[in-house]
Design an enzyme around this catalytic site. Structure first.
Site, PDB file in Angstrom:
ATOM      1  CB  ILE A  90      31.912  38.100  38.311  1.00 36.83           C
ATOM      2  CG1 ILE A  90      31.109  38.976  39.293  1.00 36.83           C
ATOM      3  CG2 ILE A  90      31.448  38.298  36.869  1.00 36.83           C
ATOM      4  CD1 ILE A  90      31.061  40.453  38.979  1.00 36.83           C
ATOM      5  N   GLY A 148      37.011  33.627  35.556  1.00 33.56           N
ATOM      6  CA  GLY A 148      36.194  34.087  36.677  1.00 33.56           C
ATOM      7  C   GLY A 148      37.047  34.961  37.567  1.00 33.56           C
ATOM      8  CE  LYS A 149      41.318  38.467  39.658  1.00 34.54           C
ATOM      9  NZ  LYS A 149      42.588  38.130  38.972  1.00 34.54           N
ATOM     10  N   GLY A 150      36.950  36.939  41.804  1.00 25.65           N
ATOM     11  CA  GLY A 150      36.196  37.257  43.012  1.00 25.65           C
ATOM     12  C   GLY A 150      36.862  38.370  43.776  1.00 25.65           C
ATOM     13  CG  ASP A 193      44.100  39.567  41.995  1.00 27.95           C
ATOM     14  OD1 ASP A 193      44.723  39.329  40.952  1.00 27.95           O
ATOM     15  OD2 ASP A 193      43.645  40.702  42.250  1.00 27.95           O
TER      16      ASP A 193
END
Ligand code: NAD
Length: 417
Positions: free
Chosen positions: A58, A103-105, A144
């Site tokens: 995202i 952003g991040k996943g 992460d």
């Protein structure tokens, strides 16, 4: 009511916008993520069966530069969590002044039940599924929760194989040998240590005598514990997902880290003289100078904020405090250094890594640490000054400074078409 971290994000942004006196038009777009990708993909397991996994990437905002943010492997990963994590990245990059959006996943998976080969196949297939979204100029993943340098190496290799040449700048937090930066592994914990040192200085609490409790002993919590104890403060309690340990006289952090490197997340079984086993909840309520939540979201909430005895909270984790808890902590006079500032060290050194990659340069560790220190100290000064000047929490102050930069970027770029 189900806790939704993205509701926290909206409330926090809206609150900062009100403090800044912004018109809704100025910030409405920032309440929504720019792009959301959900993927489902099959992976062959070691026993020959196929399992289908769900993943996300995202992108909250690319207004200030390419999107940047980690990839989380955890059984609780869901769209709202990844949306919140992506938005926090936009604000984090803005508050420390690095030229990225957020952003991040994530992949919904319990890695404790998988072999290393299975984790590698999940990583490679997930990377191929999000491939059109990522790239050194588009969106740059990093580690992460439950992902690390090795996972980043697999992501970099998968992306590079598809391009036909090595693209080190597609991810950060890689092994040094394939383009990682010296200092990146410890950068988030180092930033937490710097935040702790600087806030105690501002509050006139001597660092060398300060007692510290840390929830989470992974990349962030473990390194924070190490650097904080090396700098002379007293780490009295630490925990991981299995539970915690407490000794009011101080813990041997180096021995605990050695133990964890062999035993994994099994801190509750660690033994040493004068150590008391405690739960994670008990750790959060200890009478200490500094509490560092460095595990997961939603740890400090309406249920326990009234019982926190720490003088200062430094958020190592992303989103460990709910909006309701923030209000309670504020009313109780507890100073809180917010996540988007306190744990920004990781993304700052990720930025250094990417900068080195795209210029094919290599910096020494002292240079990395010194630049990180400078950026963190400046950002903490700015956030603390506005917090005092406007009598707002440090979280609101950090969001005001970051939101102003994001809104300015949007104004300067204009609205397409
Ligand atoms: P990690 O996987 O290395 O470690 C997580 C730690 O938290 C482990 O010790 C684990 O046992 C513990 N934990 C997990 N669930 C828990 C629970 N319910 N209660 C108590 N402890 C629990 O992860 P990390 O990279 O250290 O990330 C921790 C937090 O910091 C996350 O919120 C992450 O988003 C944030 N963060 C990480 C980085 C980074 O560079 N790794 C950067 C900024 C923020």
């Amino acid at each position: 009511m189900q806790y939704n971290p993205y509701d926290n994000v909206i409330k926090t942004i809206t609150n900062a916008a009100q403090v800044l006196g912004l018109d809704e038009n100025d910030y409405i777009a920032i309440l929504y993520p720019e792009r959301e990708l959900k993927v489902s993909f099959p992976v062959k397991m070691d026993d020959g069966t196929l399992r289908v996994f769900e993943g996300y990437r995202i992108q909250h905002s690319s207004l200030r530069g390419p999107c940047k943010g980690g990839v989380r492997f955890h059984q609780d990963v869901n769209s709202d969590e990844v949306k919140a994590l992506a938005a926090w990245m936009s604000f984090k990059c803005a508050v420390v002044g690095i030229p990225y959006g957020g952003g991040k996943g994530g992949v919904k998976v319990d890695t404790t039940k998988l072999s290393k080969d299975e984790i590698e196949r999940i990583t490679r297939r997930y990377t191929s599924m999000i491939l059109p979204f990522i790239g050194p100029e588009k969106d740059i993943p990093a580690p992460d929760v439950n992902t690390n340098a090795e996972v980043m190496g697999w992501m970099m290799d998968t992306y590079s194989m598809m391009q036909g040449y090595a693209v080190p700048g597609v991810v950060t937090g890689k092994p040094i040998e394939i383009g990682g930066s010296l200092g990146r592994g410890e950068a988030t914990g180092r930033g937490v240590m710097i935040s702790t040192r600087e806030i105690l200085k501002k509050l006139n609490i001597p660092f060398s005598k300060a007692t510290v409790a840390i929830q989470g002993m992974g990349n962030v919590g473990g390194v924070s514990a190490k650097l904080i104890s090396e700098q002379g403060a007293v780490v009295v309690a630490v925990s991981d997902v299995s539970g915690g340990i407490y000794n009011p006289e101080g813990l041997d952090v180096s021995d605990i880290r050695k133990y964890l490197s062999v035993r994994g997340n099994l801190l509750k079984d660690y033994t040493a003289p004068d150590i008391k086993q405690i739960t994670n909840e008990e750790l959060l309520r200890l009478p200490v100078d500094v509490l560092i939540p460095a595990a997961m979201e939603n740890q400090l909430n309406a249920g326990n904020a009234g019982y926190i005895q720490a003088k200062v909270i430094v958020e190592g984790a992303n989103g460990p405090t709910t909006v309701e808890a923030d209000d309670i902590l504020k009313s109780r006079g507890i100073t809180l250094v917010p996540d988007i500032l306190a744990n920004a060290g990781g993304v700052v050194v990720s930025y250094f890594e990417w900068t080195q990659n795209i210029q094919a340069l290599f910096w020494g560790e002292d240079e990395v640490n010194e630049r990180l220190n400078r950026i963190m100290v400046n950002a903490i000064d700015e956030v603390f000054s506005l917090h005092k000047e406007k009598d707002i929490t440090m979280r609101t102050s950090a969001y005001c400074l970051a939101l102003q930069k994001i809104v300015t970027a949007e104004k300067l770029r204009g609205i397409f078409p």
